[in-house]
Design an enzyme around this catalytic site. Structure first.
Site, PDB file in Angstrom:
ATOM      1  N   ASP A 254      81.848  32.973  47.515  1.00 36.02           N
ATOM      2  CA  ASP A 254      83.293  33.192  47.679  1.00 36.02           C
ATOM      3  C   ASP A 254      84.089  32.540  46.556  1.00 36.02           C
ATOM      4  OD1 ASP A 254      83.410  34.660  50.005  1.00 36.02           O
ATOM      5  OD2 ASP A 254      83.954  32.967  51.293  1.00 36.02           O
TER       6      ASP A 254
ATOM      7  N   HIS B 124      79.663  38.886  53.094  1.00 41.37           N
ATOM      8  CA  HIS B 124      80.561  39.298  54.179  1.00 41.37           C
ATOM      9  C   HIS B 124      79.997  40.501  54.917  1.00 41.37           C
ATOM     10  CE1 HIS B 124      84.335  36.898  53.843  1.00 41.37           C
ATOM     11  NE2 HIS B 124      83.623  36.467  52.829  1.00 41.37           N
TER      12      HIS B 124
ATOM     13  N   HIS C 231      87.093  39.703  59.092  1.00 43.34           N
ATOM     14  CA  HIS C 231      86.793  39.406  57.686  1.00 43.34           C
ATOM     15  C   HIS C 231      85.365  39.763  57.279  1.00 43.34           C
ATOM     16  CE1 HIS C 231      90.490  36.892  56.801  1.00 43.34           C
ATOM     17  NE2 HIS C 231      90.547  37.050  58.115  1.00 43.34           N
TER      18      HIS C 231
ATOM     19  N   HIS D 173      93.516  42.290  51.700  1.00 45.31           N
ATOM     20  CA  HIS D 173      92.513  41.245  51.849  1.00 45.31           C
ATOM     21  C   HIS D 173      91.124  41.805  52.238  1.00 45.31           C
ATOM     22  CE1 HIS D 173      91.286  37.059  52.450  1.00 45.31           C
ATOM     23  NE2 HIS D 173      90.541  37.531  53.435  1.00 45.31           N
TER      24      HIS D 173
ATOM     25  N   ASP E 236      93.585  34.849  55.215  1.00 44.18           N
ATOM     26  CA  ASP E 236      92.746  33.660  55.412  1.00 44.18           C
ATOM     27  C   ASP E 236      93.541  32.502  56.003  1.00 44.18           C
ATOM     28  OD1 ASP E 236      90.158  34.441  54.755  1.00 44.18           O
ATOM     29  OD2 ASP E 236      90.524  34.229  52.617  1.00 44.18           O
TER      30      ASP E 236
ATOM     31  N   ARG F 253      94.291  33.593  59.855  1.00 42.13           N
ATOM     32  CA  ARG F 253      93.187  33.540  60.817  1.00 42.13           C
ATOM     33  C   ARG F 253      93.039  32.157  61.428  1.00 42.13           C
ATOM     34  NH1 ARG F 253      87.692  34.055  57.322  1.00 42.13           N
ATOM     35  NH2 ARG F 253      86.716  33.628  59.311  1.00 42.13           N
TER      36      ARG F 253
ATOM     37  N   TRP G 254      86.044  35.348  49.529  1.00 39.04           N
ATOM     38  CA  TRP G 254      86.371  35.418  48.108  1.00 39.04           C
ATOM     39  C   TRP G 254      87.510  34.417  48.019  1.00 39.04           C
ATOM     40  CZ3 TRP G 254      82.821  37.151  45.087  1.00 39.04           C
ATOM     41  CH2 TRP G 254      82.375  38.463  44.989  1.00 39.04           C
TER      42      TRP G 254
ATOM     43  N   ASP H   4      87.282  41.402  50.851  1.00 37.24           N
ATOM     44  CA  ASP H   4      86.169  40.759  51.573  1.00 37.24           C
ATOM     45  C   ASP H   4      84.930  41.649  51.641  1.00 37.24           C
ATOM     46  OD1 ASP H   4      87.310  38.333  52.153  1.00 37.24           O
ATOM     47  OD2 ASP H   4      87.891  38.846  54.205  1.00 37.24           O
TER      48      ASP H   4
ATOM     49  N   HIS I 166      77.431  30.761  51.126  1.00 37.94           N
ATOM     50  CA  HIS I 166      78.596  31.619  51.315  1.00 37.94           C
ATOM     51  C   HIS I 166      79.782  31.139  50.472  1.00 37.94           C
ATOM     52  CE1 HIS I 166      80.896  34.628  53.620  1.00 37.94           C
ATOM     53  NE2 HIS I 166      81.903  33.830  53.312  1.00 37.94           N
TER      54      HIS I 166
ATOM     55  N   HIS J 161      90.442  37.020  45.555  1.00 36.77           N
ATOM     56  CA  HIS J 161      91.374  37.943  46.207  1.00 36.77           C
ATOM     57  C   HIS J 161      92.559  38.286  45.309  1.00 36.77           C
ATOM     58  CE1 HIS J 161      89.600  38.650  50.091  1.00 36.77           C
ATOM     59  NE2 HIS J 161      89.295  37.362  50.191  1.00 36.77           N
TER      60      HIS J 161
HETATM   61 ZN   LIG Z   1      88.660  36.898  54.353  1.00 34.28          ZN
END
Ligand SMILES: [Zn+2]
Ligand SMILES: *[C@@H]1O[C@H](CO)[C@@H](O)[C@H](O)[C@H]1NC(C)=O
Length: 333
Positions: free
Chosen positions: A172, A144, A78, A134, A63, A66, A19, A138, A168, A24
């Site tokens: 998102d 996801h 996620h 978060h 995000d 990561r 997203w 997701d 994807h 988010h």
């Molecule tokens: Zn995420």
């Protein structure tokens, strides 16, 4: 370079986020509207942020994290790679689908336990809250909760003239941004206010209670599995009802696809925000009650959450594909 090429290159470098930041932040703002005063005060304290965007400000932290060396361990958190067969059959199975290094469901359970424990450092408690804000977002994005083509990252489609998009990142980021027209915090706030009105007095009024039905912080794996299953069903019903090949004929913005999915995108964002608020309220309630019960000695849970993971088993093809791409590093999933 043509302006469009520059934009595409930038997008590729940044990697669209799960997203995107718009989705988010919107989920976070909706949640802020439904936190009790006690929960809001607690969250502001944990995050050391008393501004009016205290949850929205940290909604995409996971995000960024990561993709750092320190945060690489959290990349599999996620998503959950449901190895089902859309559009014929959609389903999620915890033991089959949550990878041995964890997934969104185990992560939600782990950080639910950690955020409320009270024995962790302030930094660890803040980390847990940032992850929860978060991941509860997701998990409402159907892709996801899907292994096919690495959550749709491998499905190249055309959207709004861009012929190198993948499905994807369209879900998102590009589909929501097309609706809202931007991705600033102000855009997110405005979208959140619209969706909050729908929950309070509009199209979602009669269904919102069903979004949190059965949610139980003493069974976080079970609760998160319900959310994953709910979103995964939409992969069959809405995301690819006619299979993958049908997505690759024409521009998804002008061929009717956008219109067919945008209502679901809004629904999932609204759900994510409403659930997040309810979840955090339940965490704070449970901890206040527990403290009220006095100096009862609690058994120490495994705060590393090892007991939350499914049993070890050989890697499936889908899980090997994930491992090969470094759990989505440089990809959007
Ligand atoms: Zn995420
Ligand atoms: C729980 O969180 C800690 C701290 O981020 C992490 O090291 C651990 O791997 C997590 N466990 C699970 C099962 O997600």
């Amino acid at each position: 370079m043509a302006p469009k090429t520059i934009l595409l290159t930038l997008a590729a470098l940044q990697g669209a986020q799960a997203w995107g930041t718009l989705g988010h932040a919107t989920i976070a703002y909706i949640a802020q509207n439904y936190l009790t005063d006690t929960t809001a005060t607690w969250a502001k304290g944990v995050l050391s942020d008393t501004s009016s965007s205290y949850l929205a400000n940290i909604a995409s932290w996971a995000d960024t994290y990561r993709s750092t060396t320190a945060g690489a361990f959290s990349a599999p958190f996620h998503y959950i790679d449901a190895e089902d067969s859309p559009p014929t059959s959609c389903n999620v199975d915890y033991d089959r689908d949550c990878g041995s290094t964890g997934c969104s469901v185990s992560a939600i359970a782990n950080y639910t336990q950690r955020v409320g424990d009270g024995r962790l450092s302030a930094a660890n408690t803040a980390e847990a809250l940032k992850f929860l804000v978060h991941f509860l977002g997701d998990i409402t994005q159907p892709l996801h909760d899907e292994a096919l083509e690495t959550g749709g990252n491998g499905i190249i489609v055309t959207f709004d003239g861009y012929d190198t998009d993948n499905l994807h990142s369209d879900w998102d980021t590009y589909i929501p941004e097309k609706l809202v027209g931007g991705h600033t915090l102000a855009d997110a706030k405005e979208w959140a206010d619209t969706l909050t009105t729908e929950i309070k007095s509009g199209a979602y009024k009669s269904v919102a209670v069903s979004w949190v039905k059965g949610d139980d912080i003493t069974d976080a794996v079970g609760s998160a599995m319900m959310w994953a299953t709910d979103a995964n069903a939409l992969v069959c019903k809405v995301v690819m009802p006619n299979g993958v090949a049908a997505l690759q004929t024409g521009d998804l913005y002008t061929n009717g696809y956008y219109e067919s999915v945008i209502g679901t995108v809004e629904l999932q964002i609204a759900k994510g925000g409403y659930r997040l608020a309810n979840w955090l309220n339940m965490i704070v309630d449970a901890n206040l009650k527990r403290r009220g019960e006095g100096a009862q000695v609690r058994p120490l849970p495994d705060l590393m959450g090892r007991d939350l993971l499914p049993p070890l088993r050989p890697l499936s093809r889908a899980k090997m594909a994930r491992a090969a791409i470094g759990y989505g590093c440089g990809h959007e999933h």
